[in-house]
Design an enzyme around this catalytic site. Structure first.
Site, mmCIF file in Angstrom:
data_model
loop_
_atom_site.group_PDB
_atom_site.id
_atom_site.type_symbol
_atom_site.label_atom_id
_atom_site.label_comp_id
_atom_site.label_asym_id
_atom_site.label_seq_id
_atom_site.Cartn_x
_atom_site.Cartn_y
_atom_site.Cartn_z
ATOM 1 N N ASP A 93 0.857 -1.188 0.000
ATOM 2 C CA ASP A 93 0.000 0.000 0.000
ATOM 3 C C ASP A 93 0.891 1.235 0.000
ATOM 4 O O ASP A 93 2.086 1.157 0.299
ATOM 5 C CB ASP A 93 -0.874 0.034 1.263
ATOM 6 N N ASP A 105 -4.622 -2.849 4.953
ATOM 7 C CA ASP A 105 -5.152 -2.260 6.184
ATOM 8 C C ASP A 105 -6.667 -2.346 6.269
ATOM 9 O O ASP A 105 -7.242 -2.288 7.329
ATOM 10 C CB ASP A 105 -4.704 -0.792 6.335
ATOM 11 N N ASP A 113 -9.208 -6.031 2.342
ATOM 12 C CA ASP A 113 -7.897 -6.548 1.937
ATOM 13 C C ASP A 113 -7.725 -7.995 2.378
ATOM 14 O O ASP A 113 -6.730 -8.634 2.032
ATOM 15 C CB ASP A 113 -6.764 -5.704 2.549
#
Length: 1207
Positions: free
Chosen positions: A465, A785, A789
């Site tokens: 990310d 997060d 996900d």
């Protein structure tokens, strides 16, 4: 810690007597929480007079919460219980000792030692001894005869030591696992309101009456009733099996259950049940009871000779999982698959474990053959010499003596097997992993699954990310576009029209989660603290920079007055809040990704604050002149807009109609600086052969700019930066299915995936893992997060969840939690993973040298001298050095930066490289040469009596003591050589940084001195002179010198050397095995509690009759359960999910207008029927998430359906 079965609920009389204290009892609240929907609302309203009156009964304030008075909290714990579910009782040390005693080789040694011990006391009748041949070839004195029992006793004593050491290691391992589990549990905190302040409280400290704040991504820690909610949706599949998310509201269904996940929205609830009184706790209690009953049945069955149920698959730690079919047809399929799986070799999830298992089996087979040949040769030689060559008759009185010889031969054979079988390998792996996990905590890596630590060493790709991982997650508004003017810095309030200023302040203050706020800095002169969503905090900081107070706005419009909230999710990519206007009508504030919101705007505020038309050409112009320049500077752009509804009640459920005709107020550019240490960390990854890819929900230009700053892409490189929409177009066919061939053309060059959903992330990860491009399968690590996900985190070889910004759902799906959300910590995890691999290789190099030498010496000695130069007890001592001390010393070597200068090992790279094989064979040659010289010429060299062909119970000789001492000292110095496995010359490099290694070597040396000087007959040793000690020491030190000689020989020239310890190759995997899920036994060992949970949830279908509240309809349905997974999905662990084999078609990232039309139609479900895709919310606006959940519907005939309908 206590077993759940030992916890019983207080009796009703006690509970009823306490009603006066709080106005309701534990049983009242339990019965209330068993209700659903309208039944629950009726009960709350009729029996308790509404939620507010229930709060009054529980002596709590729905706004201020509990006072936090310690006496009050303690009383609540006494009356309603603590928020703890007692864990399974750990195995006692004696139980672990008993388990260690089950080792087959040890059992054989014990039996042989007992036989030897018994026969040693037998004395043949006088006068006939001479006819017993070899047994009495030389006269024995009384002391020698009396010493016969010592060898048997010493073997028994050695076995006891080995068992105790093994049990202690198991005990310390289990203790460490439980400590790790406790650490994970302590990390889990929840937001509650006490005394008017929102505080983060450990889950175990929550009590009945607490007012808890719930938000997207939370795992509910207790049962409760909703007080106030905003667009709240809960995933209750863990308790009901229903995959569709349940909408919660005061009017429909206010009941919130522990163990369920908040998938969308936010709100507040009053806690009504905790611990074993919550719905999850009740099931745990039933499971404990059912387990106790089953164990009793098993015991009775054994006594009565009843065979155990055969439909049980044994797991590694002995826990039986009861398998029941989902339905009749699926049951047949699963049975066939189970039969196939039973015949096929299991693939290990951990690469290292798979290689070690294969290697251990190969070594074990070789050892078994060698030990069998050794025993056979010894017996044949004895029989031929006595009864063929010397023609002696077999006399009955000599039988015990002959048997003693046979037992002695058998003991030699077993000790050869004991030394050959590498029992130390699992211990070395455990020690290395446990040591690494402990140290990784200091490097901000909280490892949840031990195998992930080792797997990271093999990582070839990291999909990371952006926000918080590569960047600081310290966001701030640095540019703005307001009233036709672009401000390159924060404008002064005087520059803005009051009307526009008010709209900006209200649009941000009201249309942000009330949990997001700016707090004063902890230290004087520090930066203000950002609490909650960092993007919203940046906007609130923008309000403060405009010299306005968002607190005042929120005081005027508290959360209770919000009329309607459309929370952020991956489909909307925006958040909207509706409030009632004082003069009538409604106003809706919206914020979200600029290109999404602008597409829904048809007007914009000009310099005077007047709304003017905003056409497509105006939007394109703004994108070109404002949004793209901001994005190219690495800024995220958000648009703030509003809409007024003046006529009647709008159709709030029709989002496609509501979220249109907006008026643009402003566009802001948010900066999230790159972490200063990230570029260097990514450069290290590149040197280490690891490809870093950025997967983000941001604009493509923003993502590319940040990727360039980080060093993921460099100008001029031939790499791809794609948006999710374009990515899907390139990899899918006309039917919308992903084609691996198309994906294989994209992913090798892909470095940035922008505007991506979690479905895109999962597709990318799965595509890389399944790809056949290149010689090796890619090993992929992923960070995540958001709640959605989860699928990508589970699919990845290693899933990293964010400890700070991550949701509970993401943490549950992950293997490692980054406690500082920092990419640099991932690089440290890679280093530790590679260090584990190296540590095991070092231990292997050492152990295999000992194996080869000990087995050849024992075998050759047996063939030539009819005795092993190394006695059984001595070999057990060597085995103890190998198994315990060497594994402890070599498995705890700290990592060095040089580990990151090598390429990943790969899944098929052998554990034993050619260099290691050269070292093993080279040192074996040296040791064998020395030992054979000492065996056959040692007595002449040292001028001492020969120890060869000694009688059965003759005293220890100096000759064989020197051999034993030399052998051990050579292993000790070779242990130092084994610290280096890649041909390095300086074996002492960094040795003093590893105090454990130094302590082990020194401790082993001191122990050896004690054994030789004072071990006497039990160890077959006699005291040595000083000169003899010096010679032994000199030969041992020769190992270090010989190591330097071996290092000078180039490995390339030794082409005849083969490698060993390969992973399972593609050719070795049968077609039937290809579809099997990978099973990680280490994980199963680690999480026995979850296995108990899984087993119990399935078994509860037959055990649930104990619950009195269930109606008779339940008893019928139990007989023919049709649904295996009705309530099994409590923590959604990957090893317990049943992956469907059918093709999955994830949600395509189409035009937003089309998506809105599909989603907002009344009655439309967010999950498709074959359904793997359920759109969900995301914690940060910068990422775009979509969750894949498995659909396991509660069948109408299932026990759970009966439970839901009948209670």
């Amino acid at each position: 810690m206590t077993n759940p079965t030992e916890h019983t609920l207080p009796s009703n009389s006690i509970l009823e007597s306490r009603e006066g204290e709080f106005g309701c009892t534990v049983m009242d609240l339990r019965k209330l929480m068993e209700l659903r929907s309208s039944d629950a609302i009726d009960q709350i309203n009729v029996h308790y007079g509404g939620v507010m009156n229930l709060c009054s009964r529980l002596k709590t304030n729905p706004v201020e919460g509990l006072s936090g008075n310690p006496a009050d909290l303690e009383k609540r714990k006494q009356v309603f219980g603590q928020n703890l579910i007692p864990p399974k009782k750990p195995k006692t040390f004696l139980e672990l000792v008993w388990e260690a005693l089950q080792d087959v080789t040890l059992i054989i040694l014990e039996i042989a030692a007992i036989i030897s011990l018994v026969l040693s006391f037998y004395r043949p009748p006088g006068g006939e001894n001479e006819q017993c041949g070899l047994a009495v070839t030389s006269p024995e004195d009384e002391g020698e005869a009396e010493a016969g029992w010592i060898e048997g006793a010493a073997i028994l004593f050695s076995v006891i030591i080995v068992v105790l050491v093994t049990a202690f290691n198991d005990w310390s391992k289990e203790k460490q696992f439980r400590g790790l589990q406790n650490r994970i549990e302590k990390e889990q905190k929840f937001s509650v309101i006490r005394n008017g302040h929102i505080i983060q409280l450990p889950v175990a400290e929550i009590v009945v009456g607490d007012i808890a704040q719930i938000k997207y991504g939370d795992l509910l820690p207790a049962d409760g009733i909703l007080i106030q909610g905003n667009d709240l949706k809960i995933d209750e599949s863990s308790l009901t099996g229903e995959s569709d998310h349940v909408k919660k509201s005061l009017e429909r269904d206010p009941m919130l259950l522990s163990g369920t996940h908040v998938m969308e929205g936010s709100g507040r609830m009053v806690v009504t049940a905790v611990g074993i009184n919550s719905q999850t706790g009740i099931i745990f209690t039933l499971l404990g009871a059912s387990e106790g009953e089953e164990e009793e049945k098993k015991k009775k069955g054994k006594k009565q000779g009843v065979p155990e149920n055969r439909n049980k698959a044994k797991t590694q730690d002995g826990v039986a999982l009861e398998i029941q079919p989902l339905n009749s047809q699926e049951g047949i399929d699963s049975e066939e698959k189970e039969k196939k799986a039973a015949k096929l070799p299991k693939k290990e999830k951990s690469v290292l474990q798979g290689k070690l298992t294969r290697l251990a089996v190969q070594i074990g087979k070789a050892g078994l053959i060698m030990s069998a040949i050794t025993v056979l040769i010894l017996i044949l030689y004895f029989v031929i010499d006595n009864f063929v060559i010397q023609r002696r008759p077999w006399l009955a009185e000599c039988t015990p003596i002959y048997v003693q010889y046979f037992v002695k031969f058998f003991i030699i054979g077993v000790t050869v097997l004991v030394v050959a079988v590498p029992e130390g390998l699992p211990l070395a792996v455990t020690i290395s992993l446990a040591y690494s996990v402990k140290k990784m905590m200091k490097d901000n890596n909280l490892v949840r699954h031990l195998d992930a630590c080792e797997t990271m060493g093999n990582a070839t790709a990291i999909c990371s990310d952006k926000t918080g991982t590569l960047t600081m997650n310290r966001m701030s508004v640095v540019q703005a576009y307001i009233g036709d003017t672009r401000y390159h810095q924060i404008p002064s309030p005087d520059d803005l029209v009051p009307k526009v200023l008010d709209l900006i302040v209200n649009g941000i203050s009201i249309n942000s989660a009330y949990t997001s706020k700016i707090l004063p800095p902890e230290k004087e002169g520090g930066l203000p603290r950002q609490v909650g969503n960092k993007t919203e905090c940046a906007l609130l900081g923008f309000v403060s920079d405009l010299k306005q107070d968002y607190h005042a706005v929120r005081s005027e419009v508290p959360e209770e007055k919000l009329y309607k909230v459309y929370t952020f999710n991956s489909v909307r990519k925006s958040m909207s809040t509706v409030i009632e206007k004082p003069g009538g009508g409604y106003r809706m504030y919206s914020k979200g990704a600029s290109e999404i919101i602008l597409r829904k705007c048809n007007r914009i505020l000009d310099k005077k604050g007047e709304a003017v038309p905003f056409k497509n050409k105006d939007r394109d112009e703004m994108v070109r002149t404002v949004i793209e320049p901001m994005a190219c500077e690495g800024l995220r752009t958000l648009c703030i807009a509003y809409r007024d509804f003046n006529d009647g009640e709008p159709p709030w459920d029709n989002e496609s109609e509501i979220l249109t005709e907006l008026t643009c107020i402003a566009v802001v550019g948010i900066e999230d600086p790159v972490r200063p240490e990230v570029p260097e960390a990514i450069a290290k990854c590149k040197r280490a052969g690891i490809t870093v890819r950025m997967v983000t929900g941001d604009n493509i230009n923003t993502a590319r700019a940040i990727a360039t700053k980080c060093g993921i892409v460099t100008p001029g490189d031939d790499f791809l930066c794609l948006e999710g929409k374009e990515f899907n177009r390139l990899i899918r066919n006309e039917k919308g299915e992903v084609e691996q061939e198309k994906l294989d053309k994209i992913w090798p060059k892909l470095r940035v995936l922008a505007r991506s959903s979690p479905t895109d992330k999962h597709t990318l990860v799965k595509g890389i893992i399944d790809s056949t491009v290149g010689d090796q399968r890619q090993v992929v690590a992923v960070t995540g997060d958001g709640t959605n996900d989860g699928p990508a985190l589970k699919k990845a070889d290693v899933g990293f969840a964010m400890g700070i910004a991550g949701t509970d759902v993401a943490k549950e799906a992950s293997d490692i939690i980054l406690t500082d959300d920092n990419f640099t910590s991932i690089v440290k995890a890679v280093m530790w993973g590679r260090n584990v691999y190296d540590s095991i290789s070092k231990f292997l190099q050492f152990q295999l040298t000992v194996n080869v030498v000990a087995v050849i010496v024992a075998f050759t000695g047996a063939c030539i001298t009819q005795d092993s130069p190394l006695k059984a007890v001595q070999m057990l001592w060597v085995n103890l050095i190998m198994d315990t001390f060497a594994s402890l010393a070599l498995a705890t070597e700290p990592p060095t930066d040089s580990l990151l200068k090598r390429r990943p090992y790969g899944r098929n790279k052998p554990l034993i490289s050619r260099t290691m094989m050269k070292n093993i064979l080279g040192h074996a040659v040296y040791q064998l040469t020395v030992i054979f010289f000492l065996v056959f010429a040692g007595e002449k060299f040292f001028d001492i009596d020969s120890g060869r062909r000694a009688p059965l119970h003759s005293p220890p000789s100096q000759h064989y003591t020197i051999i034993f001492n030399t052998f051990v000292l050579m292993q000790l110095f070779n242990e130092i050589n084994s610290r280096k496995i890649h041909g390095e010359r300086n074996v002492f490099s960094g040795i003093f940084r590893n105090l454990i290694f130094c302590s082990v070597v020194l401790g082993t040396f001191i122990s050896q001195i004690i054994i030789v000087e004072f071990g006497g007959k039990p160890f077959s040793c006699t005291k040595l002179t000083l000169s003899q000690w010096f010679w032994c020491l000199f030969i041992g030190i020769g190992e270090l010198l010989w190591g330097q000689v071996i290092s000078t020989i180039p490995t390339q020239s030794l082409k005849f050397l083969k490698e060993a310890g390969h992973g399972t190759t593609k050719e070795e995997i049968t077609k039937d095995a290809e579809g099997l899920d990978e099973i990680d036994h280490a994980e199963m060992e680690l999480r026995r509690g979850q296995i108990l949970w899984f087993r119990g949830l399935n078994r509860i279908q037959t055990q649930i009759k104990v619950v009195k509240a269930f109606h008779s309809s339940l008893h019928e349905s139990i007989q023919k359960p049709k649904n295996q997974n009705s309530i099994h999905n409590f923590m959604t662990h990957p090893e317990f999910t049943i992956d469907e084999e059918g093709p999955r078609t994830p949600l395509l990232d189409e035009q937003e207008e089309e998506i809105f039309e599909k989603v907002s139609k009344p009655g439309t479900k967010t999950s498709s029927l074959d359904g793997e895709v359920t759109p969900q919310t995301n914690k940060n606006n910068n990422t775009v998430d979509c969750c894949q959940v498995q659909i396991v519907a509660s069948h109408s005939d299932s026990p759970l359906h009966s439970l839901e309908t009948s209670v």
